[in-house]
Design a protein around this motif. Structure first.
Motif, PDB file in Angstrom:
ATOM      1  N   ALA A   1      -6.767 -24.735 -14.686  1.00 46.51           N
ATOM      2  CA  ALA A   1      -7.204 -23.487 -14.065  1.00 46.51           C
ATOM      3  C   ALA A   1      -6.071 -22.714 -13.408  1.00 46.51           C
ATOM      4  N   SER A   2      -4.866 -23.255 -13.432  1.00 42.64           N
ATOM      5  CA  SER A   2      -3.773 -22.671 -12.652  1.00 42.64           C
ATOM      6  C   SER A   2      -3.449 -21.223 -13.031  1.00 42.64           C
ATOM      7  N   SER A   3      -3.710 -20.859 -14.284  1.00 46.13           N
ATOM      8  CA  SER A   3      -3.393 -19.498 -14.716  1.00 46.13           C
ATOM      9  C   SER A   3      -4.586 -18.561 -14.612  1.00 46.13           C
ATOM     10  N   SER A   4      -5.715 -19.065 -14.128  1.00 45.56           N
ATOM     11  CA  SER A   4      -6.920 -18.226 -14.090  1.00 45.56           C
ATOM     12  C   SER A   4      -6.959 -17.385 -12.824  1.00 45.56           C
ATOM     13  N   LYS A   5      -7.688 -16.275 -12.915  1.00 43.72           N
ATOM     14  CA  LYS A   5      -7.870 -15.417 -11.739  1.00 43.72           C
ATOM     15  C   LYS A   5      -8.597 -16.178 -10.637  1.00 43.72           C
ATOM     16  N   ALA A   6      -9.578 -17.005 -11.049  1.00 38.12           N
ATOM     17  CA  ALA A   6     -10.371 -17.733 -10.062  1.00 38.12           C
ATOM     18  C   ALA A   6      -9.494 -18.660  -9.231  1.00 38.12           C
ATOM     19  N   PHE A   7      -8.525 -19.314  -9.873  1.00 43.00           N
ATOM     20  CA  PHE A   7      -7.659 -20.215  -9.127  1.00 43.00           C
ATOM     21  C   PHE A   7      -6.794 -19.419  -8.145  1.00 43.00           C
TER      22      PHE A   7
ATOM     23  N   SER B   1       2.560 -16.129   1.448  1.00 47.13           N
ATOM     24  CA  SER B   1       1.931 -16.688   0.245  1.00 47.13           C
ATOM     25  C   SER B   1       0.647 -15.951  -0.096  1.00 47.13           C
ATOM     26  N   ALA B   2      -0.099 -15.526   0.928  1.00 47.09           N
ATOM     27  CA  ALA B   2      -1.348 -14.809   0.690  1.00 47.09           C
ATOM     28  C   ALA B   2      -1.076 -13.475  -0.008  1.00 47.09           C
ATOM     29  N   LEU B   3      -0.042 -12.779   0.411  1.00 46.52           N
ATOM     30  CA  LEU B   3       0.290 -11.497  -0.215  1.00 46.52           C
ATOM     31  C   LEU B   3       0.782 -11.687  -1.646  1.00 46.52           C
ATOM     32  N   LYS B   4       1.486 -12.787  -1.908  1.00 42.29           N
ATOM     33  CA  LYS B   4       1.908 -13.066  -3.284  1.00 42.29           C
ATOM     34  C   LYS B   4       0.690 -13.309  -4.179  1.00 42.29           C
ATOM     35  N   SER B   5      -0.278 -14.041  -3.664  1.00 41.20           N
ATOM     36  CA  SER B   5      -1.502 -14.288  -4.423  1.00 41.20           C
ATOM     37  C   SER B   5      -2.251 -12.983  -4.663  1.00 41.20           C
TER      38      SER B   5
ATOM     39  N   GLU C   1      -6.503 -19.866  -4.172  1.00 39.00           N
ATOM     40  CA  GLU C   1      -5.251 -19.973  -3.405  1.00 39.00           C
ATOM     41  C   GLU C   1      -5.202 -18.935  -2.289  1.00 39.00           C
ATOM     42  N   LEU C   2      -5.633 -17.707  -2.592  1.00 36.53           N
ATOM     43  CA  LEU C   2      -5.637 -16.657  -1.575  1.00 36.53           C
ATOM     44  C   LEU C   2      -6.492 -17.080  -0.386  1.00 36.53           C
ATOM     45  N   ALA C   3      -7.683 -17.606  -0.653  1.00 42.41           N
ATOM     46  CA  ALA C   3      -8.562 -18.044   0.431  1.00 42.41           C
ATOM     47  C   ALA C   3      -7.895 -19.143   1.259  1.00 42.41           C
ATOM     48  N   ARG C   4      -7.233 -20.060   0.576  1.00 40.41           N
ATOM     49  CA  ARG C   4      -6.567 -21.159   1.286  1.00 40.41           C
ATOM     50  C   ARG C   4      -5.427 -20.636   2.158  1.00 40.41           C
ATOM     51  N   TYR C   5      -4.631 -19.715   1.629  1.00 39.93           N
ATOM     52  CA  TYR C   5      -3.513 -19.186   2.413  1.00 39.93           C
ATOM     53  C   TYR C   5      -4.008 -18.388   3.620  1.00 39.93           C
ATOM     54  N   LEU C   6      -5.137 -17.700   3.456  1.00 39.26           N
ATOM     55  CA  LEU C   6      -5.714 -17.008   4.607  1.00 39.26           C
ATOM     56  C   LEU C   6      -6.165 -18.018   5.654  1.00 39.26           C
ATOM     57  N   GLY C   7      -6.727 -19.138   5.178  1.00 38.46           N
ATOM     58  CA  GLY C   7      -7.213 -20.160   6.095  1.00 38.46           C
ATOM     59  C   GLY C   7      -6.118 -20.794   6.923  1.00 38.46           C
ATOM     60  N   ILE C   8      -4.907 -20.878   6.350  1.00 35.85           N
ATOM     61  CA  ILE C   8      -3.796 -21.463   7.116  1.00 35.85           C
ATOM     62  C   ILE C   8      -2.876 -20.371   7.675  1.00 35.85           C
ATOM     63  N   ARG C   9      -3.318 -19.111   7.529  1.00 33.22           N
ATOM     64  CA  ARG C   9      -2.600 -17.933   8.049  1.00 33.22           C
ATOM     65  C   ARG C   9      -1.170 -17.855   7.505  1.00 33.22           C
TER      66      ARG C   9
ATOM     67  N   ALA D   1     -14.907 -31.887  -9.654  1.00 28.54           N
ATOM     68  CA  ALA D   1     -16.119 -31.090  -9.876  1.00 28.54           C
ATOM     69  C   ALA D   1     -16.303 -30.071  -8.756  1.00 28.54           C
ATOM     70  N   ASP D   2     -16.016 -30.468  -7.520  1.00 32.40           N
ATOM     71  CA  ASP D   2     -16.133 -29.543  -6.389  1.00 32.40           C
ATOM     72  C   ASP D   2     -15.180 -28.364  -6.532  1.00 32.40           C
ATOM     73  N   LEU D   3     -13.950 -28.647  -6.948  1.00 30.99           N
ATOM     74  CA  LEU D   3     -12.970 -27.578  -7.113  1.00 30.99           C
ATOM     75  C   LEU D   3     -13.399 -26.646  -8.245  1.00 30.99           C
ATOM     76  N   LEU D   4     -13.869 -27.203  -9.341  1.00 31.24           N
ATOM     77  CA  LEU D   4     -14.290 -26.372 -10.469  1.00 31.24           C
ATOM     78  C   LEU D   4     -15.477 -25.495 -10.091  1.00 31.24           C
ATOM     79  N   SER D   5     -16.410 -26.036  -9.320  1.00 27.88           N
ATOM     80  CA  SER D   5     -17.566 -25.233  -8.898  1.00 27.88           C
ATOM     81  C   SER D   5     -17.130 -24.098  -7.983  1.00 27.88           C
ATOM     82  N   PHE D   6     -16.128 -24.365  -7.141  1.00 25.54           N
ATOM     83  CA  PHE D   6     -15.607 -23.306  -6.264  1.00 25.54           C
ATOM     84  C   PHE D   6     -14.944 -22.204  -7.087  1.00 25.54           C
ATOM     85  N   LEU D   7     -14.179 -22.611  -8.089  1.00 25.34           N
ATOM     86  CA  LEU D   7     -13.424 -21.637  -8.884  1.00 25.34           C
ATOM     87  C   LEU D   7     -14.326 -20.780  -9.766  1.00 25.34           C
TER      88      LEU D   7
END
Length: 338
Positions: free
Chosen positions: A202-208, A224-228, A212-220, A162-168
Motif C-alpha cells: 500500500a506504500s504507493s497508494s493515496k490511502a497510505f 513530514s505532514a506537509l510532505k505527505s 501517514e498524514l494523520a499519523r504525522y499530525l498526531g505526533i505534531r 487487517a486493522d491497517l488495511l481496514s484503516f487505509l
C-alpha cells in the motif's frame, strides 16, 4: 435467512428455489449471486438453463415462463432478476402466484437495492425465508471481514495487518477484496500476510499517504505532514477524502484521550476503542498530545474546512492551514477559508 445461512446452505449443496438478495452492500450481493449460480447451473449448459431479466424492463409473465421451463440435460435451471426493486406492481402480482408454488427444478434469484415489506410479494418471500439482507459493514466489522477473506483465499493475515488495511481502504469491500488478492500474491510461499506486507503493497497508494498524514499530525511533525500533504495533492487526491480520513483518526484519538482522562487501564482502552494492541502504544502517545478542548476545536476546524472547500475555498490553502494549525497547536486560528 441471513447471508451466512445462505452461503452455508449453498456450499452444502442445498440450493433455494427462491431468494431475494437486497441491501446496500452490492459487492456481497453480487458475490453470493455468483456462488449460487455456479452451484445451480452447469457452465457447459448455461445457454440452455439460465435466463437474466431486469426489473425495469421485464414483465412478470416472462419471468414466470422462464422459471417454469424444464431444464435441458440438467437437474435444474436458474433465473436471475436484476434491479428487482424496479419491478412493476402488475409484475409482482403475477410473480406472487409463482412464489406460492415454485418450480422444483428452478432456482429463481432476485437482486435489489431495497424492499417494501408491506407488499404481499415480499410478505410471501419472508414467510418462505427467502429474503436475505446485505447490510453495509460498520468499521468495527471490517477487520473480521478482511481476516475471513484472506483465509478464504488461502493466506491467513495478521490481525494488525487487517486493522491497517481496514484503516487505509475503509468499507469499500470491492477494493478490500482486490487489495487482499494483491497481498496473497505478494506474500508468495510465506505462510501468512504480515503488517509489513500491507505497508509495502500500500506504500504507493493515496490511502497510505493519508494514513501517514494523520499519523504525522498526531505526533505534531509539521515537516513530514506537509510532505505527505504535497504528495497527496500531486497525486490528485480530493479534499473530502483527506478530511474524512483525518476525522476518523481524530475521533479515535478523542475516545482514547477520554478514557485516559478517566483513568481506564491501557489494555481496556484498546479493547473499548477497537485498536489492535500493535497500534495501541502509538495511539496513546498521540492522544496525550491533544487535550479534549483542543480536539473539539480540531473537529470544528475539519467541519469548517469541509464547508469552505465546497464553497470556493482554495483546496491547498485550506489543507495547508489546517495541517499547520494542528501541528502548531493553533487550530481555531489557522484556517480562514482563503
Amino acid at each position: 435467512m441471513t447471508p451466512q445461512e445462505l452461503e452455508t446452505s449453498i456450499r452444502g449443496g442445498r440450493l433455494p428455489l427462491l431468494c431475494y438478495l437486497y441491501g446496500e452492500e452490492s459487492f456481497l450481493i453480487e458475490r453470493a449471486t455468483r456462488l449460487l449460480l455456479e452451484k445451480a447451473v452447469d457452465p457447459s449448459l448455461k445457454d440452455f438453463n439460465f435466463n437474466v431479466f431486469f426489473g425495469n424492463e421485464s414483465r412478470g409473465i416472462d419471468i414466470v415462463d422462464a422459471a417454469l421451463t424444464l431444464p435441458m440435460f440438467a437437474e435444474r435451471r436458474a433465473v436471475l432478476v436484476k434491479r428487482a426493486e424496479l419491478l412493476k406492481v402488475d409484475a409482482l402480482e403475477v410473480l406472487l402466484e409463482y412464489l406460492r408454488n415454485p418450480a422444483t427444478g428452478t432456482c429463481l434469484v432476485f437482486n435489489g437495492l431495497k424492499i417494501d415489506q408491506r407488499k404481499k410479494f415480499f410478505q410471501e418471500l419472508k414467510k418462505q425465508g427467502a429474503l436475505v439482507e446485505y447490510k453495509r459493514l460498520y468499521e468495527n466489522k471490517l477487520s473480521a471481514f478482511i481476516l475471513g477473506e484472506a483465509k478464504t483465499q488461502g493466506k491467513p493475515m495478521e490481525p494488525a495487518a487487517a486493522d491497517l488495511l481496514s484503516f487505509l481502504i475503509g468499507n469499500n469491500l470491492q477494493e478490500l477484496s482486490s487489495q487482499i488478492e494483491k497481498l496473497v500474491l505478494y506474500a508468495g510461499d510465506r505462510p501468512r500476510i504480515t503488517l509489513d506486507d500491507v505497508r509495502e503493497v500500500a506504500s504507493s497508494s493515496k490511502a497510505f499517504t493519508v494514513f501517514e498524514l494523520a499519523r504525522y499530525l498526531g505526533i505534531r511533525d509539521l515537516s513530514s505532514a506537509l510532505k505527505s500533504l504535497d504528495t497527496l495533492f500531486r497525486n490528485g487526491e480530493e479534499v473530502p477524502m483527506m478530511l474524512g480520513a483525518l476525522a476518523r483518526h481524530f475521533r479515535q484519538l478523542w475516545r482514547v484521550r477520554e478514557l485516559l482522562d478517566q483513568g481506564v487501564p491501557q489494555s481496556d482502552i484498546g479493547r473499548q476503542v477497537g485498536i489492535n494492541p500493535y497500534f495501541l502504544g502509538e495511539y496513546l502517545q498521540q492522544a496525550r498530545n491533544f487535550p479534549r478542548p483542543e480536539l473539539s476545536s480540531i473537529f470544528e476546524e475539519l467541519y469548517r474546512c469541509d464547508l469552505a472547500s465546497k464553497s470556493g475555498g482554495h483546496p491547498y490553502t485550506l489543507m495547508h492551514g489546517l495541517v499547520t494549525g494542528i501541528c502548531g497547536g493553533s487550530v481555531g486560528q489557522a484556517v480562514d477559508g482563503g
